[in-house]
Write a protein that holds these residues in place. Sequence first.
Motif, PDB file in Angstrom:
ATOM      1  N   ARG A  47     -43.223  18.064  72.254  1.00  0.00           N
ATOM      2  CA  ARG A  47     -42.978  18.231  73.513  1.00  0.00           C
ATOM      3  C   ARG A  47     -43.490  19.644  74.038  1.00  0.00           C
ATOM      4  N   GLY A  79     -37.429  21.526  75.702  1.00  0.00           N
ATOM      5  CA  GLY A  79     -38.381  20.258  75.397  1.00  0.00           C
ATOM      6  C   GLY A  79     -37.940  18.961  76.227  1.00  0.00           C
ATOM      7  N   ASP A  97     -36.960  16.397  79.381  1.00  0.00           N
ATOM      8  CA  ASP A  97     -37.674  15.724  80.785  1.00  0.00           C
ATOM      9  C   ASP A  97     -37.150  16.546  81.941  1.00  0.00           C
TER      10      ASP A  97
END
Length: 286
Positions: free
Chosen positions: A282, A83, A85
């Motif tokens: 997420r 989850g 970036d």
Amino acid sequence: MPSTLNADLHCHSTFSDGTLTPAQLVARASERGVQLWALTDHDEISGLPQAREAANDAGLAFLTGVEISVTFIETTVHIVGLGFDADNAALQEGLARTRGGREQRAREMAEGLAQAGIAGAFEGALRYVGNPDLISRTHFARFLVDAKVCRDTNEVFRNYLVEGKPGFVPHRWARLHDAVHWIVDAGGMAVLAHPARYRLNATEEYVLFSEFKQHGGQGVEVVTGSHFAHEYGSYADKAREFGLYASRGSDFHSPAESSTDFGALPPLPTGVTPVWDALQARVIRP
């Protein structure tokens, strides 16, 4: 999301040491009833765009993922990230550093195998590599099976490529602190992967869990294709003891090699909190 969700949050594609592309993994997972899926290639996230697109096309909920190699008490330990970036620069740089040195290690492994009478192992292993930066023991194992040195990859790892056997070369991976922080600082959750696999005594395992939690780790794989059934309860207890979320994943690599396929894992034991409860914001939904 329910605790009985058919989630598979640990598998590998051709971007590391799996034999299927991300799209093929999505198709297989979807066919077998998986409802939430993550691709967790070793020290590599370049397969995530393909995985995300394929999951969206298949109507499959998706989490970004990676599996980071860590050296802890002279043992290789794996930390799964979920989850996060994927565009986070620090994470990308850390993974690039962790991948570094694999080629030199692979050449030394081939030299050790050559001394045991097995020639051409480096070139042979390369034939099975989708990403040359991630050449690993698994690729050597596939070469040894196809060269009929061993009957299967289990026999390879009983006789070669592990400590005390021909072809073994240790490698210094990322530090536990760094791996956890790359994931957490990128907005994700750090999960201790298949803890029963590590050759740690009870004291060392306690230290691993303690330091992992101290550095910001939040989850542990409880139900995984790398655990035996009786170990599910043991690591559910560990999750409760250390206040960790419980994760679930097949550790699928290949239809021909993996002992556990997508959709075949039992539910998480009762009394644990699933990682997906904490990662709902997420999840990338189709």
